[in-house]
Structure formats: C-alpha cells, structure tokens
Design an enzyme around this catalytic site. Structure first.
Site, PDB file in Angstrom:
ATOM      1  N   GLU A 271       0.631  -1.022   0.017  1.00 50.92           N
ATOM      2  CA  GLU A 271       0.166   0.012  -0.045  1.00 50.92           C
ATOM      3  C   GLU A 271       0.659   1.293   0.116  1.00 50.92           C
ATOM      4  OE1 GLU A 271      -4.300   1.169   1.944  1.00 50.92           O
ATOM      5  OE2 GLU A 271      -2.848  -0.114   3.150  1.00 50.92           O
ATOM      6  N   HIS A 292       8.653 -26.533   1.628  1.00 53.87           N
ATOM      7  CA  HIS A 292       8.067 -27.628   1.062  1.00 53.87           C
ATOM      8  C   HIS A 292       6.898 -27.017  -0.271  1.00 53.87           C
ATOM      9  CE1 HIS A 292       9.898 -30.743   3.714  1.00 53.87           C
ATOM     10  NE2 HIS A 292      10.051 -29.577   4.391  1.00 53.87           N
ATOM     11  N   LYS A 403     -13.056   2.017  -2.604  1.00 52.25           N
ATOM     12  CA  LYS A 403     -14.096   2.348  -1.579  1.00 52.25           C
ATOM     13  C   LYS A 403     -15.059   2.940  -1.877  1.00 52.25           C
ATOM     14  CE  LYS A 403     -10.896   2.376   2.573  1.00 52.25           C
ATOM     15  NZ  LYS A 403     -10.265   3.231   3.728  1.00 52.25           N
TER      16      LYS A 403
END
Length: 425
Positions: A271, A292, A403
């Site tokens: 951000e 792994h 938003k």
C-alpha cells in the site's frame, strides 16, 4: 535488529547489487534520511508515524482497557492497518486471552465466529480512524445486534479508537464508551505502535512500555548511511534489487508466531510503495513450512524475487525423543529448534548457491522489545524506500477509489456495475 545483505550483492546473486552501486546509493540515502528526520521533527503527515514510540501514551491505553480485564475474549473490529498491527502483536506474543479479528465482511465467517463466542465475556474494540469505514461499521452493527440478542449490554463491552470527529466518535460520546484518539498524522498501516495496535497487547497482558522501548531503540538507530542503520540497509537493498528486476519480495519468517507479521508487512509494503507503476510486490511465506511449497519457485523459477529470511536468535526449545527408526539417527540428541535453524540455514545456502538474492534479518527473540524494534525498523525501511522511489508513501488513492466504487454499487450505481461486469456462460 541485525540485517545481513551479503547474499544480495552482485558478487553472489542475479539480480544483485554491486557494492559500488550501494555506495553511490548511500548519498541518496543520506538525503532521504534528512528528509525523513525533518518530517519527523515537523510532525508532517506520514513521517509523524515514526514518532509514535515516543508519543504514544501507554497509561491512557492501559486505562482504556482496564474496565475489560475480566474478559476471556477480545474481538477487534477493524480492517487493514486497523486490525493487522494488533493481530501481529497478539499472535507473536503468548497470551491467555483469546483474540479474534473481524477484518472482513464474509457473512458466513462472521456468523460462525459470533455463534461460537460467549459474548458476555467478550470485549469489543472498534477501530476506525475516520469513523466511517463501511466494513468496520457494518461488522460493528452486526456484533452489537448479536450482543443485544444475547442479553448483553454492548455498551459495557465496547471501547473504540477513532478520530476526533465522525460517526464512531459521536457514538462513543453518546454512550459514554471508553474512547482512544487515533494518532494524528499516522496512516493506519503505520500505526501499530499506538492506540490502534497496542490496546490488544495491553488487554492480553503484554508489556506496552517494552514494545514502545523497542520502537525507540529503532528511532535511536536511524542514521544517515545505509551502512550504519539496519532499517535503511534493508529498505535501500530492497529498492536497489527491485530496479534491477527483483520485483517480488517474499517475507519468510522462521517462527510460527511471526506468520501474521508477514501479513502486516505485505500491507505496509504494497500500500505504501505501489504507486506510479512502481513498487515491489510482497509475498508471504513461512519457514520451514513453505520450503515444501514455495521454495521450488524461489530457487528455480524466474529471477524476479528477493527472499527475506527472518528469525529470532533465541527461542524456547523442545527436544526430539530418541528413536530406533531407520535413517533418523541424525535427529538423536537434537531438538526442534536445532532442526528449524538447520532448515533456515539450508534455505539460505540453497538460495545463495542458485544465485537468488536473499537478506537475513535476525532479532534477539520474539518478545516485546524485539518486536517493537522489528516493527519500527520495517516501517522506517518502507519510508526510506518510498523516498528512493519518489512516490507518495503515505497515500493510497487506489484503495480510496475502490471504497468509493463499493459505496456506489451499494447505492445502485448501475453504470458502474455494468462497467465492472464481464459474464461468460
């Protein structure tokens, strides 16, 4: 905090940073440090976040959580920086308090979580700087209703952190809720060492003063050269590798308790630095688990990654019992800690052998002081990197656009909905 950048130099890695290039970059680091220091001194937006270890009021935080010391559960309602910092602290440090975070609005998850909690012994901390964050307030309203339906007076179980104005502040004033001021000048992702992140640690019984002392240790270590400052060494090296092609930064702690730290790092790095077509993409991994799964890609895939290996130097340990199973004699007399350290060093050696740039970060232990220092130093590294990129580190315009778009859709903006749809039957 100790930072070893040797395996990120051009003599060891491709891409790598020539030592001479780092020395030239150090002149820019000195200028950036002067800018950062001036911003801190003037309390400028964003730069003021690096003052929090000195300015956070630990007594006020303890006073706000004191009425909730009888709680068995802490439910933090926030999103992004309003939750990840607190989660990082309580996940890293042992606690008898059960801590949960409503940082998403997945209805099935929210319902299942609330169904499983004894709300009469749950404290709710609602965190929103603006007091208008849609996801946070929606979840708060759901929890408030659940408490009321369970016969619990929500006003007795709720405290807030918010700005000096806004819906949440008005609600706190109306119902006389304990209310902490969100720090001025500090974006949420930079506010862990404040009234945003520290109340969870305080209620969980952790030493807030030591967390802040660790942050102050980081402040004291800031210096005008990357060769004298671990935070700047990391930020400058990450930047220098990115511009040479290592556009992905895989944060890989070798401590289960620091897994959430990698999530916090991902928000901070993405951000803050993802602007103007620039920025290094953070990835999250956990040692030794992801040896792994992800290590195959890091070692043998595209040469576009920096791997950051993080571990505590000291930890509690547990011995491995003797066994008569064939082929396991090398474990005899050892411990899980020995095995984890061997895994760490083997990963580091494997990456170095294949020429993948990697940086080692070590902290003394996963305790309050070391954690405070780690969090501050990574914030300072991010700010330094932002200065080198020349981006607006403390803004998030793409987030704000999303938003606004979400609010538009909820209000029935059909044109926006049609613009975002591509349906394939």
């Amino acid at each position: 905090m100790n930072v070893d950048i040797g395996n990120a130099l051009a003599a060891e890695a491709t891409p790598g940073v020539p030592r001479a290039a780092l020395e030239r970059l150090d002149d820019r680091v000195a200028d950036a440090h002067d800018r950062i220091a001036a911003g801190m001194a003037d309390g400028e937006f964003g730069y003021a976040a690096l003052n929090l270890p000195e300015r956070a009021d630990a007594d006020a935080i303890r006073a706000a959580v004191d009425p909730f010391e009888d709680s068995d559960v802490l439910l933090t309602v926030g999103i992004g920086g309003s939750a990840l910092g607190a989660a990082t602290l309580v996940d890293a440090l042992d606690s008898d308090l059960d801590c949960y975070f409503l940082d998403n609005v997945d209805p099935e998850y929210v319902a299942a979580l609330l169904d499983g909690l004894d709300l009469s012994s749950t404290a709710m901390h609602v965190v929103s700087r603006s007091g208008t964050t849609a996801e946070t307030l929606a979840n708060f309203l759901v929890v408030r209703e659940a408490m009321t339906d369970a016969g619990v007076d929500w006003t007795d179980r709720t405290f807030v952190t918010t700005g000096r104005a806004g819906n949440l502040r008005e609600l706190a004033d109306e119902h006389a809720l304990p209310a902490l001021d969100a720090p001025e000048g500090a974006p949420g992702r930079f506010s862990v060492l404040s009234t945003v992140g520290l109340p969870a640690a305080a209620l969980a019984g952790h030493d807030v003063d030591e967390l802040l002392a660790g942050g102050r240790d980081g402040m004291d270590a800031l210096a005008g050269s990357l060769f004298d400052c671990p935070a700047y060494a990391y930020g400058a090296t990450a930047y220098a590798l990115d511009v040479r092609g290592a556009g992905i930064n895989a944060m890989m702690p070798y401590a289960e308790s620091l897994e959430t730290f990698a999530e916090w790092f991902a928000q901070l790095w993405a951000e803050s630095l993802g602007k103007d077509g620039l920025g290094q993409t953070p990835a999250r991994a956990l040692g030794a688990t992801d040896q792994h799964s992800q290590l195959q890609l890091y070692r043998a895939g595209p040469r576009d990654k920096l791997v950051t290996l993080l571990r505590p130097r000291d930890r509690d340990d547990h011995g491995v019992p003797d066994t008569d199973l064939s082929g396991l004699d090398y474990l005899a007399g050892g411990s899980l800690g020995d095995l984890l350290d061997a895994e760490f060093e083997a990963t580091e050696a494997s990456l170095a052998e294949s020429g993948v740039p990697n940086v080692r970060i070590e902290i003394p232990a996963v305790d309050e002081r070391s954690l405070g220092r780690l969090l501050f130093d990574v914030e300072a590294a991010c700010v330094l990197a932002g200065e080198l990129y020349g981006v607006e580190t403390f803004t998030q315009p793409a987030v704000e656009w999303g938003k606004d778009a979400a609010r538009g859709l909820l209000r029935g903006d059909q044109a926006l909905r049609e613009k975002t749809e591509l349906v394939v039957d």
